[in-house]
Design a protein around this motif. Structure first.
Motif, PDB file in Angstrom:
ATOM      1  N   UNK A 133       1.121 -31.227  47.528  1.00 16.84           N
ATOM      2  CA  UNK A 133       2.339 -30.456  47.777  1.00 16.84           C
ATOM      3  C   UNK A 133       2.026 -28.966  47.817  1.00 16.84           C
ATOM      4  N   UNK A 134       1.115 -28.514  46.965  1.00 14.45           N
ATOM      5  CA  UNK A 134       0.748 -27.097  46.966  1.00 14.45           C
ATOM      6  C   UNK A 134       0.062 -26.711  48.275  1.00 14.45           C
ATOM      7  N   UNK A 135      -0.764 -27.612  48.824  1.00 14.52           N
ATOM      8  CA  UNK A 135      -1.369 -27.337  50.138  1.00 14.52           C
ATOM      9  C   UNK A 135      -0.285 -27.193  51.199  1.00 14.52           C
ATOM     10  N   UNK A 136       0.693 -28.078  51.157  1.00 15.54           N
ATOM     11  CA  UNK A 136       1.801 -28.017  52.110  1.00 15.54           C
ATOM     12  C   UNK A 136       2.578 -26.714  51.959  1.00 15.54           C
ATOM     13  N   UNK A 137       2.906 -26.349  50.710  1.00 19.96           N
ATOM     14  CA  UNK A 137       3.616 -25.094  50.463  1.00 19.96           C
ATOM     15  C   UNK A 137       2.768 -23.890  50.850  1.00 19.96           C
TER      16      UNK A 137
ATOM     17  N   UNK B  67      -6.985 -26.508  52.713  1.00 20.68           N
ATOM     18  CA  UNK B  67      -7.925 -27.476  52.153  1.00 20.68           C
ATOM     19  C   UNK B  67      -9.084 -26.768  51.448  1.00 20.68           C
ATOM     20  N   UNK B  68      -9.562 -25.668  52.016  1.00 22.60           N
ATOM     21  CA  UNK B  68     -10.595 -24.879  51.332  1.00 22.60           C
ATOM     22  C   UNK B  68     -10.066 -24.318  50.015  1.00 22.60           C
ATOM     23  N   UNK B  69      -8.763 -24.058  49.957  1.00 23.20           N
ATOM     24  CA  UNK B  69      -8.157 -23.442  48.784  1.00 23.20           C
ATOM     25  C   UNK B  69      -8.094 -24.381  47.583  1.00 23.20           C
ATOM     26  N   UNK B  70      -8.190 -25.703  47.809  1.00 21.81           N
ATOM     27  CA  UNK B  70      -8.178 -26.645  46.682  1.00 21.81           C
ATOM     28  C   UNK B  70      -9.539 -27.322  46.526  1.00 21.81           C
TER      29      UNK B  70
ATOM     30  N   UNK C 210      -2.149 -32.583  53.993  1.00 18.09           N
ATOM     31  CA  UNK C 210      -1.197 -31.569  53.573  1.00 18.09           C
ATOM     32  C   UNK C 210       0.102 -31.588  54.348  1.00 18.09           C
ATOM     33  N   UNK C 211       0.227 -32.492  55.318  1.00 16.87           N
ATOM     34  CA  UNK C 211       1.523 -32.589  56.003  1.00 16.87           C
ATOM     35  C   UNK C 211       2.234 -33.904  55.698  1.00 16.87           C
ATOM     36  N   UNK C 212       1.545 -34.890  55.143  1.00 19.67           N
ATOM     37  CA  UNK C 212       2.145 -36.185  54.824  1.00 19.67           C
ATOM     38  C   UNK C 212       2.162 -36.359  53.301  1.00 19.67           C
ATOM     39  N   UNK C 213       3.066 -35.656  52.652  1.00 18.58           N
ATOM     40  CA  UNK C 213       3.098 -35.622  51.196  1.00 18.58           C
ATOM     41  C   UNK C 213       3.684 -36.930  50.658  1.00 18.58           C
ATOM     42  N   UNK C 214       2.990 -37.488  49.654  1.00 16.24           N
ATOM     43  CA  UNK C 214       3.460 -38.737  49.059  1.00 16.24           C
ATOM     44  C   UNK C 214       3.020 -39.978  49.799  1.00 16.24           C
TER      45      UNK C 214
END
Length: 412
Positions: free
Chosen positions: A335-339, A352-355, A392-396
């Motif tokens: 969710x954080x990647x999406x946000x 993705x690099x950020x996590x 990061x676009x398909x959360x859950x």
């Protein structure tokens, strides 16, 4: 010279590998139809599946059947050990009461401090465990956990012991951070300097000697600790060989990011009010900017960190959940990647690099974690996905089919 493999090696073959290694030169560092070889918990080779050296591989083989391999996710900023809940704070904010006013009235951090102090070490462990398992279930292989809801020597040590136990008993790396300077405790109201004295004289030396913390963090803000107080804490952390992190520039501009950078901080976190001086200092020191969009969302803040400026200055950006009971109660790194993309304007590759790669740097372990490269530790995830952006676009939707920590399967 041909690569030599042994029967104790493990090969992950027939995979698309998002290495997140900038040296690869492709989006996500993507290698198609490749194999990854692990020995003693480290990556020893990345090679095309047609490489003749792999033809007679003698070790364990996992056929990924065209699946996607990514580095394990790293949540580099959490407060997941706590008692109680802050639903009442949420109700007040929905009625228009600002976060700072709630905190000054005894809500916010101090209400969680009261609830946390009331629980035993065992009770805190049992409450924290499912929060950590939720992060692991999504693919986290490394999680930073802060203290900061005890605010006494006894209770801060209690929290850090729980963090260490979580890392021992679950298949996840835990980086423990002393955040005794999270708020001035009620017993020290009006005597913040005396509380800083206690942290510097007793807590920091003790956690360093007992190996209970890897780093020290400070909440430098108008409702917490001044820049002058923060500097004393950072100096003590450095003196005792601990890493440095900083809650910086979240609610006001204070110069705390530049201060953190001057001490070689691993990261400065939040950064909604980061200014030019802070940008210059962070670029010079290599300090990572850890962005926490969950807090922005939950507090309905309109001011966001200066992502375009961070890019311009070449400052690495990490994302983290900030998992805590009051301002970011989210146990979802995806969710954080999406946000990060939708609220802050990161690209999917940056998110993705950020996590992974940048989050590892934010914990002082970028030399061994965060990307898939020869010599790095084998923390990896296998996904039944076609495109890394799906993460990061398909959360859950979807969890890793395999979760590997130090070369060993470590499913949540």
């Amino acid at each position: 010279m041909a690569q030599q493999y042994s029967a104790s090696d493990h090969i992950w073959t027939n995979a698309r590998i998002a290495t997140l290694d900038p040296a690869i030169g492709t989006e996500y560092g993507l290698l198609n139809n490749h194999a990854l070889v692990v020995r003693d918990g480290r990556i020893v080779a990345l090679a095309p599946c047609c490489d003749p050296d792999l033809a007679s591989f003698p070790g364990e083989l996992t056929d990924c059947q065209g699946g996607l391999i990514t580095p394990g996710f790293i949540d580099c900023h959490t407060h997941l050990i706590y008692g109680g809940n802050r639903a009442a704070d949420f109700v007040q904010r929905m009625r228009g009461v600002p976060y700072q006013e709630i905190a000054r009235a005894g809500g916010g951090i101090l209400s969680t401090v009261k609830a946390t102090r009331a629980l035993s070490e065992e009770q805190l462990f049992l409450k924290a465990r499912p929060r950590l398992l939720a992060l692991m279930h999504e693919g986290c292989t490394t999680v930073e956990i802060k203290s900061g809801y005890g605010l006494t020597v006894r209770d801060e040590l209690k929290m850090l012991r729980v963090a260490r136990r979580l890392g021992r008993e679950l298949a996840v790396r835990v980086v423990a951070t002393l955040l005794a300077a999270h708020a001035v405790p009620p017993e020290y109201r009006g005597r913040g300097d005396a509380y800083v004295d206690l942290i510097c004289a007793e807590l920091i030396p003790r956690v360093a000697a007992e190996g209970l913390a890897d780093a020290v963090d400070v909440f430098c803000e108008t409702i917490a600790f001044t820049v002058k107080q923060a500097e004393r804490l950072l100096a003590s952390a450095r003196e005792h060989g601990l890493g440095i992190k900083m809650h910086a520039e979240q609610l006001s501009a204070s110069g705390s990011a530049a201060l953190a950078a001057s001490y070689g901080a691993w990261s400065a976190d939040h950064l909604e009010y980061l200014d030019e001086d802070g940008l210059v200092a962070m670029r010079a020191s290599g300090t990572v900017a850890t962005l926490l969009p969950g807090a922005l969302y939950f507090l309905r803040e309109s001011r966001t960190p200066p992502v375009a400026k961070l890019r311009e200055y070449g400052i690495r950006m990490a994302l983290a959940t900030d998992l805590n009971p009051g301002t970011s109660p989210f146990a979802s790194i995806r969710l954080m990647m999406n946000m990060g993309c939708l609220l802050l304007g990161l690209t999917p590759e940056e998110a993705l690099a950020a996590v992974t790669r940048n989050a590892a740097a934010a914990l002082g372990c970028g030399d061994r974690l965060g990307s898939l490269a020869v010599g790095k530790e084998a923390d990896l995830l296998l996904w039944n996905l076609e495109d890394p952006a799906q993460l990061l676009c398909e959360i859950g939707i979807g969890t890793p089919s395999r979760r590997v920590v130090r070369g060993e399967a470590g499913d949540a």
